[in-house]
Write a protein that holds these residues in place. Structure first.
Motif, short mmCIF file in Angstrom:
data_model
loop_
_atom_site.label_atom_id
_atom_site.label_comp_id
_atom_site.label_asym_id
_atom_site.label_seq_id
_atom_site.Cartn_x
_atom_site.Cartn_y
_atom_site.Cartn_z
N TYR A 142 -16.71 28.02 31.95
CA TYR A 142 -15.42 28.31 32.59
C TYR A 142 -15.22 27.57 33.91
O TYR A 142 -14.09 27.33 34.33
N MET A 143 -16.28 27.20 34.60
CA MET A 143 -16.13 26.51 35.88
C MET A 143 -15.64 25.08 35.69
O MET A 143 -14.98 24.54 36.58
N GLN A 144 -15.95 24.48 34.55
CA GLN A 144 -15.56 23.09 34.33
C GLN A 144 -14.42 22.94 33.33
O GLN A 144 -13.59 22.03 33.48
N VAL A 171 -12.07 24.45 15.47
CA VAL A 171 -10.77 24.98 15.08
C VAL A 171 -9.71 24.28 15.92
O VAL A 171 -10.03 23.59 16.89
N THR A 172 -8.45 24.44 15.57
CA THR A 172 -7.39 23.84 16.36
C THR A 172 -7.04 24.75 17.53
O THR A 172 -7.26 25.97 17.47
N PRO A 173 -6.46 24.19 18.61
CA PRO A 173 -6.05 25.03 19.74
C PRO A 173 -5.04 26.10 19.32
O PRO A 173 -5.11 27.24 19.81
N ASN A 174 -4.12 25.77 18.41
CA ASN A 174 -3.13 26.75 17.96
C ASN A 174 -3.81 27.91 17.22
O ASN A 174 -3.45 29.08 17.40
N LYS A 188 -8.04 23.79 24.39
CA LYS A 188 -8.40 22.69 23.48
C LYS A 188 -9.87 22.29 23.64
O LYS A 188 -10.51 21.85 22.67
N ASP A 189 -10.42 22.44 24.85
CA ASP A 189 -11.83 22.09 25.07
C ASP A 189 -12.75 23.02 24.29
O ASP A 189 -13.79 22.59 23.77
N TYR A 190 -12.38 24.28 24.21
CA TYR A 190 -13.18 25.26 23.49
C TYR A 190 -12.93 25.19 21.98
O TYR A 190 -13.85 25.36 21.17
N ALA A 191 -11.68 24.93 21.60
CA ALA A 191 -11.33 24.82 20.18
C ALA A 191 -12.15 23.70 19.53
O ALA A 191 -12.64 23.85 18.40
N LEU A 204 -19.04 30.66 24.93
CA LEU A 204 -18.71 29.33 25.45
C LEU A 204 -17.95 29.42 26.77
O LEU A 204 -18.20 28.65 27.70
N VAL A 205 -17.01 30.35 26.84
CA VAL A 205 -16.25 30.53 28.08
C VAL A 205 -17.18 30.91 29.22
O VAL A 205 -17.07 30.37 30.33
#
Length: 292
Positions: free
Chosen positions: A202-204, A217-220, A209-212, A197-198
């Motif tokens: 990664y450009m946008q 899953v949660t960002p934490n 949190k966007d990937y989580a 996903l990264v």
């Protein structure tokens, strides 16, 4: 050749006299170097590329990270990575260039090859120093591949596919045995999906949190997971990917710093310069000057 851009080679351009339709090249490294004497400067490939060193010294650089050349070492590269090399003494071994299409006619799972840890696209993970017991096994597999690459017998291509996959499995087993702690399979799946996903966004998308959200899953949790697996937070992994692309783009002397900042979705040139200086240790202009 001008260093104002990074050339990208396809398999046909490095075919060593093989038919242009081939999806794989296997050769002794000394013969490969003798034919392609000018590919020591930074360049990319549109295919998977690997070299197994049996003798020699010097260094090779993958995505601006330098590694010493050692006998018994393999390096694996995915399409798009930038590399160069400088050898000292007589360098020998084996080289393989192989397209993703080479496996598609054989495997139902199109992502099977991507699952090997050395094809993560992370430079350090693509360099494997084989244990002494494994090096002869890999050497023998390459010798068998050299026989099959001639295609003189029926099913040569299929047997060649089997030999390549067997080599990937042997190297993967050997490299994982060096790590005492074995992670459960689902951890590797989550890590691979995050990295994928990264690489796509990664450009946008610059925030964990966007990937989580896309990984459910949660960002934490994502941050804790990345620290557990890689010793880095999710934010650092995203940042490193942006920094790597900035370095790749800076090799192109025809692109202005402002254009690079815009392409990487920075608010302005000044913010990009501060970001690059903070994490690369030099300004974009200084980096460009050092590699010219």
């Amino acid at each position: 050749m001008s260093k104002a851009f990074i050339p990208t080679y396809d398999i046909c351009s490095l075919a060593m006299g093989r038919p242009a339709s081939e999806d794989i090249l296997v050769a002794r490294f000394s013969a490969y170097l003798a034919v392609h004497k000018d590919i020591h400067f930074p360049h990319r490939h549109s295919f998977y590329h690997l070299v197994f060193f049996t003798a020699g010294g010097g260094s090779h650089t993958i995505d601006f990270e330098r590694f010493p050349v050692k006998p018994g070492q393999l390096y694996f590269m995915i399409p798009g990575q930038v590399h160069s090399w400088f050898f000292s003494g007589k360098t020998e071994g084996y080289v393989m260039n192989v397209s993703a299409d080479f496996f598609n006619a054989f495997l139902q799972d199109a992502e099977y090859v991507e699952r090997f840890p050395f094809f993560s696209g992370v430079s350090a993970e693509g360099v494997v120093q084989l244990p002494k017991a494994t090096a002869p096994v890999v050497t023998q597999l390459f010798e068998e591949m050299l026989k099959e690459i001639r295609g003189e017998q029926v099913y040569s291509q299929d047997l060649l596919r089997l030999k390549v996959l067997e080599m990937f499995i042997q190297v993967s087993r050997a490299s994982r045995q060096k790590h005492a702690k074995q992670e459960p399979p689902h951890n590797y799946v989550l890590l691979r999906n995050f990295r994928k996903l990264v690489d796509q966004h990664y450009m946008q998308l610059h925030l964990p949190k966007d990937y989580a959200a896309r990984l459910y899953v949660t960002p934490n949790y994502l941050n804790a997971f990345c620290r557990h697996m890689l010793g880095k937070s999710a934010g650092e992994i995203i940042r490193d990917r942006v920094l790597l692309e900035a370095k790749r783009l800076l090799i192109n002397a025809d692109m202005s710093i402002a254009s690079i900042a815009y392409q990487l979705s920075f608010e302005d040139n000044s913010y990009f310069t501060k970001f690059f200086k903070k994490y690369a240790g030099v300004t974009p202009e200084e980096f460009r000057k050092n590699i010219s």
